[in-house]
Design an enzyme around this catalytic site. Structure first.
Site, PDB file in Angstrom:
ATOM      1  N   SER A  42     -25.839  33.423 -41.679  1.00  0.00           N
ATOM      2  CA  SER A  42     -24.732  33.151 -42.583  1.00  0.00           C
ATOM      3  C   SER A  42     -24.535  31.659 -42.867  1.00  0.00           C
ATOM      4  O   SER A  42     -24.376  31.242 -44.017  1.00  0.00           O
ATOM      5  CB  SER A  42     -23.456  33.738 -41.971  1.00  0.00           C
ATOM      6  OG  SER A  42     -22.368  33.408 -42.771  1.00  0.00           O
ATOM      7  N   GLU A  43     -24.549  30.846 -41.830  1.00  0.00           N
ATOM      8  CA  GLU A  43     -24.256  29.416 -42.025  1.00  0.00           C
ATOM      9  C   GLU A  43     -25.423  28.733 -42.731  1.00  0.00           C
ATOM     10  O   GLU A  43     -25.221  27.806 -43.525  1.00  0.00           O
ATOM     11  CB  GLU A  43     -23.959  28.732 -40.685  1.00  0.00           C
ATOM     12  CG  GLU A  43     -22.810  29.354 -39.915  1.00  0.00           C
ATOM     13  CD  GLU A  43     -23.223  30.578 -39.104  1.00  0.00           C
ATOM     14  OE1 GLU A  43     -24.406  30.978 -39.157  1.00  0.00           O
ATOM     15  OE2 GLU A  43     -22.353  31.141 -38.413  1.00  0.00           O
ATOM     16  N   ASN A  45     -27.347  30.194 -44.884  1.00  0.00           N
ATOM     17  CA  ASN A  45     -27.223  30.604 -46.290  1.00  0.00           C
ATOM     18  C   ASN A  45     -26.190  29.732 -47.013  1.00  0.00           C
ATOM     19  O   ASN A  45     -26.429  29.259 -48.129  1.00  0.00           O
ATOM     20  CB  ASN A  45     -26.764  32.063 -46.390  1.00  0.00           C
ATOM     21  CG  ASN A  45     -27.753  33.042 -45.785  1.00  0.00           C
ATOM     22  OD1 ASN A  45     -28.901  32.706 -45.571  1.00  0.00           O
ATOM     23  ND2 ASN A  45     -27.291  34.256 -45.508  1.00  0.00           N
ATOM     24  N   GLY A 241     -15.755  41.999 -53.227  1.00  0.00           N
ATOM     25  CA  GLY A 241     -16.952  42.640 -53.766  1.00  0.00           C
ATOM     26  C   GLY A 241     -16.806  42.933 -55.246  1.00  0.00           C
ATOM     27  O   GLY A 241     -16.485  42.051 -56.045  1.00  0.00           O
ATOM     28  N   GLY A 244     -13.872  41.664 -57.204  1.00  0.00           N
ATOM     29  CA  GLY A 244     -13.656  40.237 -57.415  1.00  0.00           C
ATOM     30  C   GLY A 244     -13.159  39.527 -56.180  1.00  0.00           C
ATOM     31  O   GLY A 244     -13.668  39.746 -55.079  1.00  0.00           O
ATOM     32  N   GLY A 272     -21.660  37.063 -49.555  1.00  0.00           N
ATOM     33  CA  GLY A 272     -20.469  36.443 -48.980  1.00  0.00           C
ATOM     34  C   GLY A 272     -20.693  34.971 -48.672  1.00  0.00           C
ATOM     35  O   GLY A 272     -19.799  34.133 -48.842  1.00  0.00           O
ATOM     36  N   ASP A 273     -21.895  34.656 -48.233  1.00  0.00           N
ATOM     37  CA  ASP A 273     -22.210  33.257 -47.922  1.00  0.00           C
ATOM     38  C   ASP A 273     -22.310  32.435 -49.209  1.00  0.00           C
ATOM     39  O   ASP A 273     -21.891  31.282 -49.250  1.00  0.00           O
ATOM     40  CB  ASP A 273     -23.529  33.175 -47.149  1.00  0.00           C
ATOM     41  CG  ASP A 273     -23.512  34.065 -45.922  1.00  0.00           C
ATOM     42  OD1 ASP A 273     -22.458  34.136 -45.259  1.00  0.00           O
ATOM     43  OD2 ASP A 273     -24.529  34.714 -45.639  1.00  0.00           O
ATOM     44  N   ASP A 309     -31.521  36.506 -48.666  1.00  0.00           N
ATOM     45  CA  ASP A 309     -30.223  35.833 -48.671  1.00  0.00           C
ATOM     46  C   ASP A 309     -30.215  34.571 -49.518  1.00  0.00           C
ATOM     47  O   ASP A 309     -29.164  34.141 -49.988  1.00  0.00           O
ATOM     48  CB  ASP A 309     -29.841  35.436 -47.235  1.00  0.00           C
ATOM     49  CG  ASP A 309     -29.577  36.643 -46.350  1.00  0.00           C
ATOM     50  OD1 ASP A 309     -29.884  37.767 -46.777  1.00  0.00           O
ATOM     51  OD2 ASP A 309     -29.065  36.454 -45.239  1.00  0.00           O
TER      52      ASP A 309
HETATM   53  O1  KDG Z   1     -24.212  37.024 -44.364  1.00  0.00           O
HETATM   54  C1  KDG Z   1     -25.577  37.338 -44.250  1.00  0.00           C
HETATM   55  C2  KDG Z   1     -25.883  37.376 -42.802  1.00  0.00           C
HETATM   56  O2  KDG Z   1     -25.239  38.472 -42.249  1.00  0.00           O
HETATM   57  C3  KDG Z   1     -27.319  37.497 -42.495  1.00  0.00           C
HETATM   58  O3  KDG Z   1     -28.033  36.433 -43.049  1.00  0.00           O
HETATM   59  C4  KDG Z   1     -27.598  37.569 -41.036  1.00  0.00           C
HETATM   60  O4  KDG Z   1     -26.231  35.894 -40.090  1.00  0.00           O
HETATM   61  C5  KDG Z   1     -26.564  37.042 -40.115  1.00  0.00           C
HETATM   62  C6  KDG Z   1     -25.938  37.980 -39.211  1.00  0.00           C
HETATM   63  O5  KDG Z   1     -25.609  37.584 -38.129  1.00  0.00           O
HETATM   64  O6  KDG Z   1     -25.714  39.110 -39.593  1.00  0.00           O
END
Ligand code: KDG
Length: 332
Positions: A42-43, A45, A241, A244, A272-273, A309
């Site tokens: 996530s981070e 991304n 989502g 919006g 989301g990222d 991602d």
């Molecule tokens: O937001 C996308 C993430 O969920 C994915 O890249 C993987 O970081 C991740 C996770 O822990 O699920």
């Protein structure tokens, strides 16, 4: 370790960067024989999303001394993310996730990340990167990192202390990952984190868990934003989502933005990222809350239209095109 040459880092983030093996064809994992390798986390991304929009961002973390770790480092450096505090840990492997692609219903995700290099992130890595906080403006966190290990949770804690010392804005993307911890274990930890940051970003379902909201109107954005603000942040942002997004500042009214229409949702993971990256970029650029939502929604839409991602994260030119095409049609 010294910061690599270049303008000062504006955004600091920390967490686990993984390799994602994404099914090459649509269908259940049990039937898939080919996989594409992607960089995920996530981070990471969000960091790439910010870098593509022209912001200098550093990622603190660890990868393993293996080919996947090398692939991550090469990709992030190629994207312009500052990686001098993304350490190579010789004692653990790079974390891995495997995920299927579904035309219908949620896609199955399998993690191979217990004891991974990324999960061994510790406060001393944050300490070693303290110089970054001196010049930066923003710290971005996700609720995934404290779920990884006690040392990773302590690293998050230390980063908040440093950010507060240096006057950074702090955002938390709740990112509740039920394969890492249960709602009952996660909720108090995430609630305590939300109380220490300035901006909380969450899906409706995540916001309900963190705030303990239940009942027939538990998904109501107004109720959820108010409940998030009660925890302590000055801004609550809801990622909704296909519906919006919504956001509210303390003392302000609830703002809404409709989603951009996407003809084919190819891969929703990472949207989301992308949304968070767009939101942070817009705030750094001085946009107001409504303007930041507009950018965030456009970035999220761009991400769902591609596999992996990172592929869909827009650069500045692409974002400008998307915003121009959307016009004001999506304002509610
Ligand atoms: O937001 C996308 C993430 O969920 C994915 O890249 C993987 O970081 C991740 C996770 O822990 O699920």
């Amino acid at each position: 370790m010294r910061d690599e040459a270049g303008p000062p880092v504006e955004v600091v983030t920390l967490g686990e960067c993984l390799v994602a093996l994404v099914a090459g064809v649509i269908g259940p994992l049990a039937e898939v024989g080919t996989f594409e390798r992607h960089v995920a986390g996530s981070e990471a991304n969000a960091a790439v999303g910010l870098a593509r929009l022209g912001h200098r961002v550093a990622l603190i973390g660890r990868v393993g001394a293996d080919g996947f770790g090398t692939a991550i480092l090469r990709r992030l450096r190629g994207e312009g993310v500052e990686t001098s505090h993304l350490r190579v840990d010789p004692a653990a492997s790079t974390g891995l996730l495997v995920r299927e692609r579904r035309a219908l219903g949620p896609a199955e995700v399998i993690y191979h990340r217990r004891g991974s290099a990324g999960s061994r992130l510790a406060p001393d890595e944050v300490e070693a990167a303290a110089e970054l906080f001196g010049n930066a403006r923003w710290l971005h966190l996700s609720g995934i990192t404290p779920a990884l290990s006690d040392t990773a949770a302590a690293a998050v804690d230390r980063s908040i202390e440093l950010a507060r010392e240096h006057g950074l804005t702090i955002s938390l993307d709740v990112n509740l990952r039920r394969r890492l911890w249960t709602d009952a274990v996660a909720a108090p930890v995430l609630r305590a984190l939300a109380a220490r940051v300035d901006v909380v970003l969450a899906g409706a379902d995540e916001a309900a868990v963190v705030t303990g909201t239940s009942g027939p109107d538990a998904a109501d954005p107004g109720r959820l934003a108010a409940a998030l603000l009660e925890l302590g942040p000055s801004t609550a942002v809801l990622k909704l989502g296909g519906a919006g997004a919504a956001a509210q500042e303390r003392g302000g009214r609830l703002l809404r933005r409709a989603a951009l229409p996407v003809a084919g949702i190819v891969d929703p993971i990472g949207a989301g990222d992308a949304f968070s990256a767009g939101f942070i970029a817009a705030r750094l650029e001085g946009r107001d809350l409504d303007g930041a939502l507009e950018v965030a929604v456009a970035c999220g839409a761009a991400a769902v239209a591609t596999i992996g991602d990172l592929a869909g994260l827009p650069d500045r030119a692409e974002l400008d095109r998307l915003l121009a095409a959307a016009g004001d049609d999506h304002i509610r």
